[in-house]
Design a protein around this motif. Structure first.
Motif, PDB file in Angstrom:
ATOM      1  N   LYS A  41      12.322 -45.585  14.923  1.00  0.00           N
ATOM      2  CA  LYS A  41      12.504 -44.987  13.602  1.00  0.00           C
ATOM      3  C   LYS A  41      11.142 -44.825  12.935  1.00  0.00           C
ATOM      4  O   LYS A  41      10.250 -45.654  13.133  1.00  0.00           O
ATOM      5  N   GLN A  42      10.998 -43.757  12.143  1.00  0.00           N
ATOM      6  CA  GLN A  42       9.760 -43.508  11.424  1.00  0.00           C
ATOM      7  C   GLN A  42      10.051 -43.361   9.939  1.00  0.00           C
ATOM      8  O   GLN A  42      11.117 -42.917   9.554  1.00  0.00           O
ATOM      9  N   LYS A  43       9.039 -43.729   9.140  1.00  0.00           N
ATOM     10  CA  LYS A  43       9.220 -43.701   7.702  1.00  0.00           C
ATOM     11  C   LYS A  43       7.844 -43.577   7.039  1.00  0.00           C
ATOM     12  O   LYS A  43       6.900 -44.249   7.444  1.00  0.00           O
ATOM     13  N   THR A  44       7.729 -42.718   6.042  1.00  0.00           N
ATOM     14  CA  THR A  44       6.501 -42.609   5.269  1.00  0.00           C
ATOM     15  C   THR A  44       6.572 -43.619   4.132  1.00  0.00           C
ATOM     16  O   THR A  44       7.522 -43.627   3.356  1.00  0.00           O
ATOM     17  N   ILE A  45       5.553 -44.476   4.059  1.00  0.00           N
ATOM     18  CA  ILE A  45       5.539 -45.537   3.059  1.00  0.00           C
ATOM     19  C   ILE A  45       4.258 -45.434   2.236  1.00  0.00           C
ATOM     20  O   ILE A  45       3.161 -45.387   2.788  1.00  0.00           O
ATOM     21  N   ARG A  46       4.411 -45.385   0.926  1.00  0.00           N
ATOM     22  CA  ARG A  46       3.271 -45.475   0.011  1.00  0.00           C
ATOM     23  C   ARG A  46       3.310 -46.871  -0.583  1.00  0.00           C
ATOM     24  O   ARG A  46       4.360 -47.356  -0.988  1.00  0.00           O
ATOM     25  N   PHE A  47       2.150 -47.523  -0.615  1.00  0.00           N
ATOM     26  CA  PHE A  47       2.131 -48.916  -1.077  1.00  0.00           C
ATOM     27  C   PHE A  47       0.835 -49.233  -1.804  1.00  0.00           C
ATOM     28  O   PHE A  47      -0.146 -48.501  -1.707  1.00  0.00           O
ATOM     29  N   GLY A  48       0.833 -50.343  -2.526  1.00  0.00           N
ATOM     30  CA  GLY A  48      -0.342 -50.836  -3.225  1.00  0.00           C
ATOM     31  C   GLY A  48      -0.530 -50.186  -4.580  1.00  0.00           C
ATOM     32  O   GLY A  48      -0.381 -48.984  -4.728  1.00  0.00           O
ATOM     33  N   GLN A  49      -0.874 -51.001  -5.554  1.00  0.00           N
ATOM     34  CA  GLN A  49      -1.119 -50.482  -6.890  1.00  0.00           C
ATOM     35  C   GLN A  49      -2.514 -49.879  -6.958  1.00  0.00           C
ATOM     36  O   GLN A  49      -3.488 -50.489  -6.505  1.00  0.00           O
ATOM     37  N   GLN A  50      -2.604 -48.686  -7.495  1.00  0.00           N
ATOM     38  CA  GLN A  50      -3.879 -47.983  -7.601  1.00  0.00           C
ATOM     39  C   GLN A  50      -4.843 -48.779  -8.479  1.00  0.00           C
ATOM     40  O   GLN A  50      -4.476 -49.260  -9.542  1.00  0.00           O
ATOM     41  N   GLY A  51      -6.071 -48.962  -8.002  1.00  0.00           N
ATOM     42  CA  GLY A  51      -7.104 -49.619  -8.794  1.00  0.00           C
ATOM     43  C   GLY A  51      -7.101 -51.130  -8.749  1.00  0.00           C
ATOM     44  O   GLY A  51      -7.940 -51.761  -9.378  1.00  0.00           O
ATOM     45  N   VAL A  52      -6.178 -51.736  -8.008  1.00  0.00           N
ATOM     46  CA  VAL A  52      -6.110 -53.191  -7.925  1.00  0.00           C
ATOM     47  C   VAL A  52      -6.523 -53.619  -6.530  1.00  0.00           C
ATOM     48  O   VAL A  52      -6.055 -53.074  -5.530  1.00  0.00           O
ATOM     49  N   THR A  53      -7.425 -54.593  -6.452  1.00  0.00           N
ATOM     50  CA  THR A  53      -7.870 -55.074  -5.145  1.00  0.00           C
ATOM     51  C   THR A  53      -7.182 -56.391  -4.824  1.00  0.00           C
ATOM     52  O   THR A  53      -6.754 -57.124  -5.713  1.00  0.00           O
ATOM     53  N   GLY A  54      -7.094 -56.690  -3.556  1.00  0.00           N
ATOM     54  CA  GLY A  54      -6.561 -57.974  -3.114  1.00  0.00           C
ATOM     55  C   GLY A  54      -7.692 -58.978  -3.019  1.00  0.00           C
ATOM     56  O   GLY A  54      -8.865 -58.631  -3.134  1.00  0.00           O
ATOM     57  N   ASP A  55      -7.361 -60.228  -2.806  1.00  0.00           N
ATOM     58  CA  ASP A  55      -8.362 -61.285  -2.676  1.00  0.00           C
ATOM     59  C   ASP A  55      -8.496 -61.644  -1.208  1.00  0.00           C
ATOM     60  O   ASP A  55      -7.519 -62.026  -0.563  1.00  0.00           O
ATOM     61  N   ARG A  56      -9.690 -61.527  -0.657  1.00  0.00           N
ATOM     62  CA  ARG A  56      -9.911 -61.874   0.751  1.00  0.00           C
ATOM     63  C   ARG A  56     -10.005 -63.388   0.947  1.00  0.00           C
ATOM     64  O   ARG A  56      -9.680 -63.904   1.997  1.00  0.00           O
ATOM     65  N   LYS A  57     -10.471 -64.094  -0.072  1.00  0.00           N
ATOM     66  CA  LYS A  57     -10.534 -65.550  -0.003  1.00  0.00           C
ATOM     67  C   LYS A  57      -9.232 -66.101  -0.560  1.00  0.00           C
ATOM     68  O   LYS A  57      -8.625 -65.500  -1.439  1.00  0.00           O
ATOM     69  N   PRO A  58      -8.779 -67.251  -0.066  1.00  0.00           N
ATOM     70  CA  PRO A  58      -7.548 -67.840  -0.613  1.00  0.00           C
ATOM     71  C   PRO A  58      -7.694 -68.168  -2.107  1.00  0.00           C
ATOM     72  O   PRO A  58      -8.561 -68.933  -2.495  1.00  0.00           O
TER      73      PRO A  58
END
Length: 89
Positions: A41-58
């Protein structure tokens, strides 16, 4: 979706392939897009809030995100939470 539809979607979105996320800096609300494929199965997914970064360190913020979305992350490649966890965090 048929295989030709998937390939045309990948090309239209400018992706390098299936299950290969790409940033979408010009999208109004979402920061990334991916054509996910799992179990035929295939699906187009848009994700993540624009302009917000994640934290690479815990951090507490990262731990809260992972705890809050753990159920959805476990759903696998067909969920936006899985891709946000993989790409942004």
């Amino acid at each position: 979706m048929a295989s030709s539809n998937v390939q045309s979607t990948v090309k239209r979105l400018g992706l390098s392939g299936v299950n290969k996320p790409k940033r979408t800096p010009n999208h109004k609300t979402k920061s990334h897009v991916v054509v996910a494929s799992e179990g035929g199965k295939q699906k187009t997914i848009r994700f993540g809030q624009q302009g917000v970064t994640g934290d690479r360190k815990p951090t507490k913020r990262q731990a809260s995100f992972k705890a809050r979305h753990a159920k959805n992350i476990k759903k696998g490649k067909m969920s936006a939470a899985y891709w946000a966890n993989k790409v942004k965090w």
